[in-house]
Structure formats: structure tokens, C-alpha cells
Design a protein around this motif. Sequence first.
Motif, mmCIF file in Angstrom:
data_model
loop_
_atom_site.group_PDB
_atom_site.id
_atom_site.type_symbol
_atom_site.label_atom_id
_atom_site.label_comp_id
_atom_site.label_asym_id
_atom_site.label_seq_id
_atom_site.Cartn_x
_atom_site.Cartn_y
_atom_site.Cartn_z
ATOM 1 N N GLN A 1 35.715 70.446 6.678
ATOM 2 C CA GLN A 1 34.966 70.033 7.871
ATOM 3 C C GLN A 1 33.719 69.244 7.497
ATOM 4 O OE1 GLN A 1 34.750 74.050 9.820
ATOM 5 N NE2 GLN A 1 34.871 72.805 11.675
ATOM 6 N N GLU B 1 34.637 63.720 11.023
ATOM 7 C CA GLU B 1 35.290 63.018 12.130
ATOM 8 C C GLU B 1 36.744 63.466 12.285
ATOM 9 O OE1 GLU B 1 36.009 58.430 13.523
ATOM 10 O OE2 GLU B 1 34.260 58.843 12.263
ATOM 11 N N LYS B 2 37.480 63.473 11.161
ATOM 12 C CA LYS B 2 38.875 63.915 11.180
ATOM 13 C C LYS B 2 38.978 65.385 11.630
ATOM 14 C CE LYS B 2 42.519 61.383 10.116
ATOM 15 N NZ LYS B 2 42.604 60.695 8.836
ATOM 16 N N ARG C 1 36.866 67.090 13.499
ATOM 17 C CA ARG C 1 36.573 67.204 14.937
ATOM 18 C C ARG C 1 37.786 66.824 15.781
ATOM 19 N NH1 ARG C 1 31.311 65.585 13.937
ATOM 20 N NH2 ARG C 1 31.869 63.389 14.148
ATOM 21 N N GLU C 2 38.451 65.746 15.375
ATOM 22 C CA GLU C 2 39.630 65.274 16.108
ATOM 23 C C GLU C 2 40.740 66.334 16.070
ATOM 24 O OE1 GLU C 2 43.010 61.733 15.843
ATOM 25 O OE2 GLU C 2 41.250 61.633 14.538
ATOM 26 N N ASN C 3 40.973 66.889 14.880
ATOM 27 C CA ASN C 3 42.007 67.926 14.732
ATOM 28 C C ASN C 3 41.676 69.144 15.587
ATOM 29 O OD1 ASN C 3 42.732 70.636 13.185
ATOM 30 N ND2 ASN C 3 44.325 69.169 12.650
ATOM 31 N N TRP C 4 40.414 69.575 15.538
ATOM 32 C CA TRP C 4 40.019 70.786 16.262
ATOM 33 C C TRP C 4 40.094 70.587 17.773
ATOM 34 C CZ3 TRP C 4 36.253 74.961 14.304
ATOM 35 C CH2 TRP C 4 36.674 75.405 13.045
ATOM 36 N N GLN C 5 39.766 69.377 18.246
ATOM 37 C CA GLN C 5 39.842 69.133 19.681
ATOM 38 C C GLN C 5 41.287 69.197 20.166
ATOM 39 O OE1 GLN C 5 37.243 68.847 22.001
ATOM 40 N NE2 GLN C 5 39.057 69.185 23.279
ATOM 41 N N LYS C 6 42.189 68.583 19.401
ATOM 42 C CA LYS C 6 43.615 68.623 19.756
ATOM 43 C C LYS C 6 44.150 70.054 19.697
ATOM 44 C CE LYS C 6 44.893 63.935 18.266
ATOM 45 N NZ LYS C 6 45.598 63.165 17.216
#
Length: 506
Positions: free
Chosen positions: A324, A329-330, A332-337
Amino acid sequence: MAVSVASAPGKVLMTGGYLILERPNTGLVLSTNARFYAIVKPINEEVKPESWAWKWTDVKLTSPQLSRESMYKLSLNHLTLQSVSASDSRNPFVEHAIQYAIAAAHLASDKDKEALHKLFLQGLDITILGSNDFYSYRNQIESLGLPVTPESLGTLAPFASITFNSGESNGANCKPEVAKTGLGSSAAMTTAVVAALLHYLGVVDLSDPCKEGKFGCSDLDVIHMIAQTSHCLAQGKVGSGFDVSCAVYGSQRYVRFSPEVLSFAKVAVTGLPLHEVIGGILKGKWDHERTEFCLPPLMNLFLGEPGSGGSSSPSMVSAVKKWQMSDPEKARENWQKLSDANLELETKLNSLSKLAKDHWDVYLGVIKSCSVLTSEKWVLHANEPINEAVIRELLGARDAMLRIRILMRQMGEAAGVPIEPESQTQLLDSTMNAEGVLLAGVPGAGGFDAIFAITLWDSGSKLTQAWSSHNVLALLVKEDPHGVCLESGDPRTTGITSGVSSIHIE
């Protein structure tokens, strides 16, 4: 002789692995019929007249499954424990649970210090027992030449001895090999000890724990705060706390508390009296969120142990945290999905519960029909609007779980840890393709622990047979939504072995 017996359940974190560490992410956690028991009674029936001047008293801790007995001296002035056992095998979870429960009793007993002092002077005899399902007994089953089946597990004695490392003598330095199944044994054990001690010392009343108690909140909340504190201090870090919350309250949708609420506990090491520390914790702003949750009707939880030896959740969590920080950035994107997919699964399951409530007969018929079919054939029964709605939600839940698994695998690959290792992927794919299986996954932090599956109606027996043919041992664990319980007696003599307790707390 006064005896207090309490139990607390193990857990399965269905959704929220890793995300649950940060507010305001949610997790769905199921409590189980695998329970830890704590039995508290006095060491001595009577208090000798001369003992009223003593500044120390005895505490005996017994763990029959590990063939261990530890002796401690409890300082009646400082409420701290000092080990007097020759063995170096310590149980920090139980030690912190004892100290903080006793500190809470001291704080609550302003008007009746003498009665509490008498209980202390009689000594505290504490026994802890864990349901077999917390531990792996695969080696024992195989060494007996029995098949790898739940029926073989059922032949073991309740609270069976835990295997010792081979090659070591059975002497004082023999360390037990404790292969676990990932049900949160330390949280259940800590909670059971806290609850049994607080009940024994008159701080809480486990026969009616939802009423407001001595600290201006429910007795369950008091147990929760003290168990969380003890568990975090024993671990040496402030975790998400979902396992302790589940052990206290049962199945739930959980959002963690702010870690700052336990900053008071961290200063305990600086010499502040323990009862002052616990006073600050009980007055703290506990901002966790807990909502009732359980599986929709006619759905069953199954756990399968692949025999890979389990995983170390803390090391996997630290690897994910490192990723993390290195690629925010990567991450955050993974966690949001992942958060969106978790919410989608929760929504579908809640929708199925509502459909069951509003249209029981139709729901029952659809679940029975789908239980003997693989998922691609479920649509054949979507011949009426309500049938179609039930099947749409079933398939939606499957899709959400598949997305969760993909995103968890991607996180693991990026962080360099086996969240869903290849061997587990193959097992989960074949499980989800079986008749009557709604979904399957790796619980919590993932790795090589037992996998979980949710099945429809009575399709579970076919699944356990399929697992056995792949050398996967189906555990005897089921969902049981109840949290901490007051028991009617010692489970070894009352026949309570799987969470069927005298008093369930709603």
C-alpha cells in the motif's frame, strides 16, 4: 462452591479481509458453534483468618488439552500477575485477560471491597478448553488409518489433546505443535476468560448481559472493551478487533473502532495503576459499528481444511501494508473495487433474507431446486417473477464473490503474498462448480487456512464427500449467530461440546 463457566465462539470472516483494518470499511463475520470455554472457581473453599493480612494470592491456570498447568501470584495491591511456574510456556492472552478483568472488578467494587477481597484470597482456579474445531487433528486421523472425513473427526473425544511435536521428549521443555484452522482461537479464549472472571467476581451478570450494568453501559459492552484491550496488549498491536467483537456479540456486520481508543492501555507499562487504566478505557469513545447479520435461511456454512499447515496472518498483513505504501494509487483502486464487491455481496444476501421473509414458500421451493443443480442450471427455475428474483439474487451473490476472489488474488500478487494460492484457487473453483454451492472463498487474510463454502438446503453432504476425495477435511463447524454465553457447568461433564449452551445472548 461457586463456579462460573462462560464460552465464546470462533469466527469466519466472509468479507472484509485486509480492508477491515481501516475505517470505515465493513466486514461480514459469522460466529460458529466452535467455542472456547473458561471455568473459574476458588482454589480454597475457606479463607484462613491469617490470610486477610496477605498481599498476594494464588492463581492457577490449567489447559488440559496442552497438558499444562501454570501458577501465578496476584499482587492484591497492584493487581498484577507474577509467574511462579518453572515452565517458560506463558499465555499472554489469558494473563492480560485476568489482570484487566480483576482491575475492572476492583473499580466496580467501591461499596463492597471486603467481599471481593475474600474472593481473591480464596485464590482463582481457571481452566480453559477449546472445541476440537479450533485445531487441526488431521495427523491423528491419518495415523489411526481413518478416512479424511467429518465422521472421523466426530470419533475424537471432545476437547482432545493437541499433538506434541515429534522428536521431543515429553518433559518440561516439550513444546506443543498447535496447528490451527483459523477460527480465531485467541480472541474466543480471551473473551471467555474475561466473561467468566467478570461474572464470577460480580462485575457483570451473564444471565442478563444486555441490561445496563455497573459502568453505565451494558455488561456485554464491558466484556467487549476489556477483551479487546487484553487481546490487543497480548498481541502487541491494535488490530481491527472483528474477532473479539464476534466472540462477544456473535455474527455481525462490523466496522472497526479508532485505534486511539486504546491509547490509554499503552501507558499501562509506564506504571499507572491498572484500575485507572481500565477506568479510562471504559470511559473511552468506542466508535466501532455493529449491525446484526446472519446467513439467509436454508444456507449453511462449511469449512474445509486442505492440510497445508495454515498461514501467519500478521506477516501477510504487514506485506500488504508495505505494498500500500509503495504503490498507493494501485492499492487505492484495488481496495475501492474490493469494497464495492463486498458491499454487493452483502446487499444480495440481505435481499435473499428479505425474499425468504416475504415469499417463504416460493423461496423454499427455489432453494430446494437449486440445491441439486450446478449454478448454470439455476435459471431453468426462473419461471415466475418471484422465482426469477430469488435466482437473480443467488447468481448476483456468486458473481460478487467471484469478483472478490479476483481482487484478493490481485492484491496478493502485488504484495507478494499467497492470499489465494494456486492450490486454494483450484479447490475453490471446483467447490463453486459443485451442485448446490452458492459461493466459496478464503476467509479473513486468506492463505492456506481452511476454506469456507456456503451451500443451499442439504447439498452439504455431497460437498463434504467431494472434498474428502481431494484430501480436504470438512470440519464439524456450523454457523451459530450467538456470542458469549453463560454455561450451566463444566462442558466436560454437562456434555456441551459444540456451542449448545444454557443461556444464549441475543
